[in-house]
Design an enzyme around this catalytic site. Structure first.
Site, PDB file in Angstrom:
ATOM      1  N   GLY A   9       0.873  -1.174   0.000  1.00 42.15           N
ATOM      2  CA  GLY A   9       0.000   0.000   0.000  1.00 42.15           C
ATOM      3  C   GLY A   9       0.911   1.225   0.000  1.00 42.15           C
ATOM      4  N   ALA A  10       1.007   1.882  -1.162  1.00 43.27           N
ATOM      5  CA  ALA A  10       1.897   3.047  -1.263  1.00 43.27           C
ATOM      6  C   ALA A  10       1.083   4.335  -1.187  1.00 43.27           C
ATOM      7  CB  ALA A  10       2.685   2.987  -2.577  1.00 43.27           C
ATOM      8  N   GLY A  11       0.007   4.293  -0.417  1.00 46.30           N
ATOM      9  CA  GLY A  11      -0.832   5.479  -0.231  1.00 46.30           C
ATOM     10  C   GLY A  11      -0.278   6.339   0.889  1.00 46.30           C
ATOM     11  N   ARG A  82     -11.339   5.478   5.496  1.00 48.77           N
ATOM     12  CA  ARG A  82     -12.745   5.910   5.625  1.00 48.77           C
ATOM     13  C   ARG A  82     -12.925   7.369   5.235  1.00 48.77           C
ATOM     14  NH1 ARG A  82     -13.824   6.392  12.061  1.00 48.77           N
ATOM     15  NH2 ARG A  82     -11.660   6.601  12.726  1.00 48.77           N
ATOM     16  N   ARG A  88     -14.738   2.760  11.093  1.00 44.26           N
ATOM     17  CA  ARG A  88     -13.724   1.833  10.562  1.00 44.26           C
ATOM     18  C   ARG A  88     -14.385   0.540  10.115  1.00 44.26           C
ATOM     19  NH1 ARG A  88     -11.281   4.025  15.225  1.00 44.26           N
ATOM     20  NH2 ARG A  88      -9.473   5.334  14.772  1.00 44.26           N
ATOM     21  N   ASN A  95     -11.898  -4.218   2.556  1.00 42.98           N
ATOM     22  CA  ASN A  95     -10.528  -4.432   3.024  1.00 42.98           C
ATOM     23  C   ASN A  95     -10.227  -5.889   3.366  1.00 42.98           C
ATOM     24  OD1 ASN A  95     -10.008  -1.807   2.524  1.00 42.98           O
ATOM     25  ND2 ASN A  95      -9.820  -1.139   4.647  1.00 42.98           N
ATOM     26  N   ASN A 120      -7.715  -1.071   8.188  1.00 41.72           N
ATOM     27  CA  ASN A 120      -8.878  -1.117   9.089  1.00 41.72           C
ATOM     28  C   ASN A 120     -10.048  -1.883   8.496  1.00 41.72           C
ATOM     29  OD1 ASN A 120      -8.364   0.266  11.567  1.00 41.72           O
ATOM     30  ND2 ASN A 120      -8.029   2.121  10.362  1.00 41.72           N
ATOM     31  N   ARG A 151      -1.949   9.450  20.670  1.00 41.53           N
ATOM     32  CA  ARG A 151      -2.975  10.513  20.664  1.00 41.53           C
ATOM     33  C   ARG A 151      -3.276  10.942  22.095  1.00 41.53           C
ATOM     34  NH1 ARG A 151      -6.366   7.739  15.758  1.00 41.53           N
ATOM     35  NH2 ARG A 151      -5.413   8.996  14.129  1.00 41.53           N
ATOM     36  N   HIS A 175      -9.459  -1.303  18.242  1.00 46.88           N
ATOM     37  CA  HIS A 175      -9.192   0.011  17.652  1.00 46.88           C
ATOM     38  C   HIS A 175     -10.516   0.578  17.145  1.00 46.88           C
ATOM     39  CE1 HIS A 175      -6.853   3.148  15.929  1.00 46.88           C
ATOM     40  NE2 HIS A 175      -7.004   2.784  14.675  1.00 46.88           N
TER      41      HIS A 175
HETATM   42  N1  APR Z   1      -2.607  -4.476  -3.225  1.00 44.95           N
HETATM   43  C1  APR Z   1      -1.749  -3.452  -3.003  1.00 44.95           C
HETATM   44  N2  APR Z   1      -2.157  -2.198  -2.728  1.00 44.95           N
HETATM   45  C2  APR Z   1      -3.462  -1.973  -2.691  1.00 44.95           C
HETATM   46  C3  APR Z   1      -4.417  -2.986  -2.909  1.00 44.95           C
HETATM   47  C4  APR Z   1      -3.937  -4.294  -3.192  1.00 44.95           C
HETATM   48  N3  APR Z   1      -4.758  -5.311  -3.410  1.00 44.95           N
HETATM   49  N4  APR Z   1      -5.660  -2.440  -2.810  1.00 44.95           N
HETATM   50  C5  APR Z   1      -5.485  -1.129  -2.521  1.00 44.95           C
HETATM   51  N5  APR Z   1      -4.170  -0.851  -2.458  1.00 44.95           N
HETATM   52  C6  APR Z   1      -3.526   0.436  -2.220  1.00 44.95           C
HETATM   53  C7  APR Z   1      -4.221   1.590  -2.923  1.00 44.95           C
HETATM   54  O1  APR Z   1      -3.906   1.620  -4.316  1.00 44.95           O
HETATM   55  C8  APR Z   1      -3.662   2.792  -2.173  1.00 44.95           C
HETATM   56  O2  APR Z   1      -2.501   3.333  -2.799  1.00 44.95           O
HETATM   57  O3  APR Z   1      -3.584   0.805  -0.854  1.00 44.95           O
HETATM   58  C9  APR Z   1      -3.294   2.212  -0.802  1.00 44.95           C
HETATM   59  C10 APR Z   1      -4.089   2.823   0.339  1.00 44.95           C
HETATM   60  O4  APR Z   1      -3.692   4.140   0.449  1.00 44.95           O
HETATM   61  P1  APR Z   1      -4.701   5.343   0.824  1.00 44.95           P
HETATM   62  O5  APR Z   1      -5.919   5.234  -0.018  1.00 44.95           O
HETATM   63  O6  APR Z   1      -3.902   6.597   0.788  1.00 44.95           O
HETATM   64  O7  APR Z   1      -5.138   4.983   2.313  1.00 44.95           O
HETATM   65  P2  APR Z   1      -4.292   5.234   3.673  1.00 44.95           P
HETATM   66  O8  APR Z   1      -4.683   6.523   4.255  1.00 44.95           O
HETATM   67  O9  APR Z   1      -2.855   4.954   3.420  1.00 44.95           O
HETATM   68  O10 APR Z   1      -4.917   4.094   4.598  1.00 44.95           O
HETATM   69  C11 APR Z   1      -4.671   2.730   4.342  1.00 44.95           C
HETATM   70  O11 APR Z   1      -4.693   2.124   6.648  1.00 44.95           O
HETATM   71  O12 APR Z   1      -5.175   3.447   8.492  1.00 44.95           O
HETATM   72  C12 APR Z   1      -5.679   2.493   7.611  1.00 44.95           C
HETATM   73  O13 APR Z   1      -8.063   2.910   7.548  1.00 44.95           O
HETATM   74  C13 APR Z   1      -6.862   3.016   6.830  1.00 44.95           C
HETATM   75  O14 APR Z   1      -7.521   0.935   5.827  1.00 44.95           O
HETATM   76  C14 APR Z   1      -6.832   2.154   5.597  1.00 44.95           C
HETATM   77  C15 APR Z   1      -5.334   1.874   5.404  1.00 44.95           C
END
Ligand code: APR
Length: 311
Positions: A9-11, A82, A88, A95, A120, A151, A175
């Site tokens: 997950g590179a978000g 979310r 969550r 998820n 989550n 927090r 959580h």
């Molecule tokens: N494989 C790899 N990456 C994936 C997949 C998958 N099957 N499905 C989604 N992703 C990637 C998305 O492309 C996105 O880049 O996961 C990343 C999630 O990043 P954000 O949308 O920015 O979400 P973020 O704020 O990082 O939160 C991620 O952590 O805190 C928890 O509730 C939050 O469940 C959420 C998770």
């Protein structure tokens, strides 16, 4: 670096965790995402900051799992965050599928890794990863308590106008809204906050902590918190990579500890090379144990939802 951590997950959370891991020079980092170009672009951007930030961690981005092979730790942040008005728990069906598929790939390439789950709803996603990986319970854990405690610590420091470094706090349980902040075990320079603050003020800080994630979601509008969640996951990773044996509140699979059976719940654990090396059992008052039981019931309900999704 002689250690390797993969972040799936590179978000927002994943990229921030990758940045912190590299800048602390803890390990090389592999950033994985399904979106083509994004993990590669972020890893390259972070690598180009390295000469200025003065670290020699190598970062690479990928859409497949081969480069993640033999990671010491895999941090799973893949999934959707979310939006305002969502809990969550509303993320569970999307998820659960993502975390299941990701974990299978991760376990195939890094059979000896420690898994830190961030996606989550956290406690339920730990169950998904535990089952999908087949890993022993010491190598599957969830990041929640470190964040919730941070927090609480931030709010205590703001309230008393003291250094955050003087604060210590414990938040146990799931959580979610039923998390269990423990004021008796929360201190400023070793002094329990129950000696420093009125019950009303403590209740207000406890309430703000339990709703800390929602407060940020409401402000951001398009996603959820990520700076503090990334810091919390990296603190856990650091304790494992360096075998520091820090005691931190993490979601751990309980088999009788705190009277809870077969459930992931936030409890204090010792984190070292082997992942969760010990679940620390502290004495709880009747009220605290009752709150923990309520939290366990909420997690159990979500695990029930997972079972229904699977059938
Ligand atoms: N494989 C790899 N990456 C994936 C997949 C998958 N099957 N499905 C989604 N992703 C990637 C998305 O492309 C996105 O880049 O996961 C990343 C999630 O990043 P954000 O949308 O920015 O979400 P973020 O704020 O990082 O939160 C991620 O952590 O805190 C928890 O509730 C939050 O469940 C959420 C998770």
């Amino acid at each position: 670096m002689d250690k390797k951590v993969t972040v799936v997950g590179a978000g927002n959370v994943g990229a921030t965790a990758a940045q912190r891991l590299a800048e602390k020079e803890l390990c090389d980092v592999v950033l994985i995402d399904i979106i083509k170009g994004v993990p590669q672009g972020k890893a390259l951007d972070l690598s180009e900051a390295a000469p200025i930030e003065k670290h020699d961690a190598h970062l690479i981005g990928a859409n497949g799992y081969e480069p993640s092979a033999d990671s010491d730790i895999v941090i799973i942040t893949a999934g959707i965050p979310r939006k305002p008005g969502m809990s969550r728990d509303d993320l569970i069906s999307t998820n659960a599928g993502i975390v299941k598929n990701v974990t299978r790939e991760v376990a195939r390439y890094s059979p000896d890794a420690v898994l830190i789950i961030v996606s989550n709803p956290l406690d339920a996603m730990c169950h998904v990863a535990f089952e999908a990986s087949g890993f022993p319970k010491n190598r599957v854990m969830g990041m929640a308590g470190v964040l919730d405690s941070a927090r609480f610590r931030a709010f205590i420091a703001m309230e008393l106008n003291v250094s955050v470094e003087n604060t210590h706090a414990f938040v146990l349980g799931g959580h979610g809204d039923t998390m269990v902040p423990l004021p008796r075990y929360s201190t400023v320079a070793g002094i329990p906050i129950t000696e420093l603050l009125s019950k009303d003020r403590i209740d207000a800080l406890v309430d703000r902590t339990a709703n800390g994630g929602a407060e940020i979601v409401k402000l951001l509008k398009t996603g959820s918190a990520y700076y503090a969640p990334a810091s919390a996951a990296v603190e856990m990773a650091e304790s494992i990579l360096k075998d520091k044996k820090k005691i931190l509140p993490c979601a751990a699979y309980l088999e009788g500890e705190y009277g809870i059976q077969g459930l992931f719940m936030g409890v204090p654990v010792k984190l070292g090379n082997n992942g969760i090396e010990e679940v620390i059992q502290i004495r709880l008052s009747e009220d605290e144990q009752a709150a923990l039981n309520r939290s366990a019931a909420a997690v159990q309900e979500l695990v029930g939802v997972l079972k229904k999704l699977q059938t």
